[in-house]
Design a protein around this motif. Sequence first.
Motif, PDB file in Angstrom:
ATOM      1  N   TYR A 286       0.819  -1.214   0.000  1.00 27.69           N
ATOM      2  CA  TYR A 286       0.000   0.000   0.000  1.00 27.69           C
ATOM      3  C   TYR A 286       0.853   1.265   0.000  1.00 27.69           C
ATOM      4  N   TYR A 287       1.950   1.275   0.764  1.00 31.65           N
ATOM      5  CA  TYR A 287       2.724   2.506   0.885  1.00 31.65           C
ATOM      6  C   TYR A 287       3.927   2.576  -0.064  1.00 31.65           C
ATOM      7  N   GLY A 288       4.246   1.489  -0.736  1.00 30.31           N
ATOM      8  CA  GLY A 288       5.370   1.513  -1.672  1.00 30.31           C
ATOM      9  C   GLY A 288       4.967   1.040  -3.065  1.00 30.31           C
ATOM     10  N   GLY A 289       3.687   0.753  -3.235  1.00 29.08           N
ATOM     11  CA  GLY A 289       3.213   0.290  -4.538  1.00 29.08           C
ATOM     12  C   GLY A 289       3.252  -1.225  -4.632  1.00 29.08           C
TER      13      GLY A 289
ATOM     14  N   ASN B  64       6.467  -3.312  -6.209  1.00 29.57           N
ATOM     15  CA  ASN B  64       7.629  -3.470  -5.337  1.00 29.57           C
ATOM     16  C   ASN B  64       7.390  -4.562  -4.298  1.00 29.57           C
TER      17      ASN B  64
END
Lengths: 273, 273, 273
Positions: free
Chosen positions: B235-238, B241
Amino acid sequence: MKTLALVTAVILSSAATALAQSSAEPRLPVPSDDIGSVAPALETYAQATLADKLWRRPGLSVRDRSIVTVAALIARNQTSDLPAYIKLALDSGVKPSELSGIITHLAFYAGWENAMAAVAAARPVFVERKIGTEQLAPAHMQLLPADEKADEARAASVEKAIGSSAPQLAQDTTDVLFRDLWLRPDLTPRDRSLVTISALIATGQFGQLAGHLTRALNNGLTQAEASEAIDHLAYYGGWPNAFSAATIARTVFEQARRAKIILNTRESQCPTS
Amino acid sequence: MKTLALVTAVILSSAATALAQSSAEPRLPVPSDDIGSVAPALETYAQATLADKLWRRPGLSVRDRSIVTVAALIARNQTSDLPAYIKLALDSGVKPSELSGIITHLAFYAGWENAMAAVAAARPVFVERKIGTEQLAPAHMQLLPADEKADEARAASVEKAIGSSAPQLAQDTTDVLFRDLWLRPDLTPRDRSLVTISALIATGQFGQLAGHLTRALNNGLTQAEASEAIDHLAYYGGWPNAFSAATIARTVFEQARRAKIILNTRESQCPTS
Amino acid sequence: MKTLALVTAVILSSAATALAQSSAEPRLPVPSDDIGSVAPALETYAQATLADKLWRRPGLSVRDRSIVTVAALIARNQTSDLPAYIKLALDSGVKPSELSGIITHLAFYAGWENAMAAVAAARPVFVERKIGTEQLAPAHMQLLPADEKADEARAASVEKAIGSSAPQLAQDTTDVLFRDLWLRPDLTPRDRSLVTISALIATGQFGQLAGHLTRALNNGLTQAEASEAIDHLAYYGGWPNAFSAATIARTVFEQARRAKIILNTRESQCPTS
């Protein structure tokens, strides 16, 4: 010495402080309240590790270190302290026309909007230092002579790699980059290579690094300088990126060594006269 | 519960709103006009997927999730909402000295300027919460004892990988990172590893991920926690990844399992008493 | 033509200028003092290479180019000129509900905070153009029908790749992405694929590119369009990323060709009637 004091000022100051002081004031190492009030250890690393050690190492000149740093910050789109590092570059011998050339080069190697952000960061510095367009390279210049044979080999290799899947990109690679941008004389090929590998390493783009590192060596960057640039980029691009770059450099340096041995052997066997 | 309400407030608010409300006001989930007026579905995902599900999953504590998120945002240089997430970290049990340690650690693992931007984001929060340097770890501390044997093996492996191409980087890896930064007691080795792998995953730097994931397990992070951290980082890095990280984790976890089996087998064959 | 003039205005103007002029004023190419005063060559490239050539190439519509560019800028978190490119997207036929869908999609494919930054960039444009929520897709919509068989194969492949190391991520990939986000009708699957591959290429995330490129072709993006998108992204995501993408596209295109030949051969051997 004056430049190295400025280095310290840039590293230890917050962006705002550095900008306020660096032009008017004595370029002394000023401890920044900001860093120390959030992370005391970081302030110590700034002084002891970056300012006193890294930037003073003789393996790479302060001029080159500032080129590497400016290229890394533009490629990573980190513009807060970019004006301070642009000033440092100017103070350590990078010409305005070279800075202009670095930004233009990175429009293509890092992305158009990275260059736009760099323009916005450089503009107030250029205004403050009264750098007019007469000090910059003009848009159209007499290009450096192309190495036709080498460029044909490059184009053939590009054609083989992407000619079928991205013919327009293959064409643009020749027309826009290697028959135009790379031949502009506002940056020496050696500096242009240094900017390119710095951008690639700082953003962890390793697909073309071996090729550009080889090109850099052919353009006059020494292995020792490339090696120091990688260490410098550990600090400004993060350790993991530098480490990965160093493993690629090992292979490139070994190939360069073998190529040289073969060349030397041939030369001794086949004297030219 | 109070912390989870704050989580919702942070996620659902624009940065400005969150900053204005989070300290003074009741930490209630406030629907943000901003998100909903541009992307109604995104507002629903914020509430239903992130606030109500992701952050409440028991596999990783809210404290750990806030460390993972803060590390990801610093590594990705996304500072708009960083102050809100730093407050959330403080409210969920991360000590100011630990936040300070995270920023310092990432100066080296994500890049110096990422840490500078994090300092600028953290400073107003520290001022508002009256966090003085007496609550932070001092620059110089009694370091944790080094595991000499393990570090010699590490240094030998680094020397082999990059000693010939980047000797200075190999030296700095020992002097600056593993004989200094990693031994600072302001972060536990387990949290330091969590910060490191979060930064690597959030920025898609996979060259050293297997090594750091192995180190994380040795430092006490459980496989279940690492697994949840990877999901959180989707969620926070895509998503891409996180997906790539999960394939690397599979190999690392399998190796850890095999190593354990071998160890257990040896132990049963060679009783120590 | 009007749109192409706006393209030029956007590229040649600094963000501020473009924003000030684009809505009220005639959309004429205005040379920007800013670019020229820092890098004269860059201003020439802006006009001659980007505005006059790249954006006018018939291989990809201006609408698609603006989708590719907006996706790249959101994925790279480059928001300075994003409002100008969002306006350009609206002016070249991208609907507000589609922009909203692009931002929502990238919350998951580029990272949550990238979407938050895009919301902040889009909001003033939506306000200025009086785009209310009635023009946007609602949070809850009748989803497109899932291709059950294909999605089961996808889920099985995900399970094999990361099921053991990141079971929650494998579950979320099905529940949040492929059984929800990808089935939202606010973007066509073809445009959703174009957004996805643009984000992957612009950020150099190549681990899943082959898979998403294959999916894009299945969703109706032509090879010629994908090829032009890669060339477009050389400018907005940096040359090295586009080059690496083109080598992956070569393999994907070759596989698609072979799959088609096999299919055609089978069809000629095994007539269905």
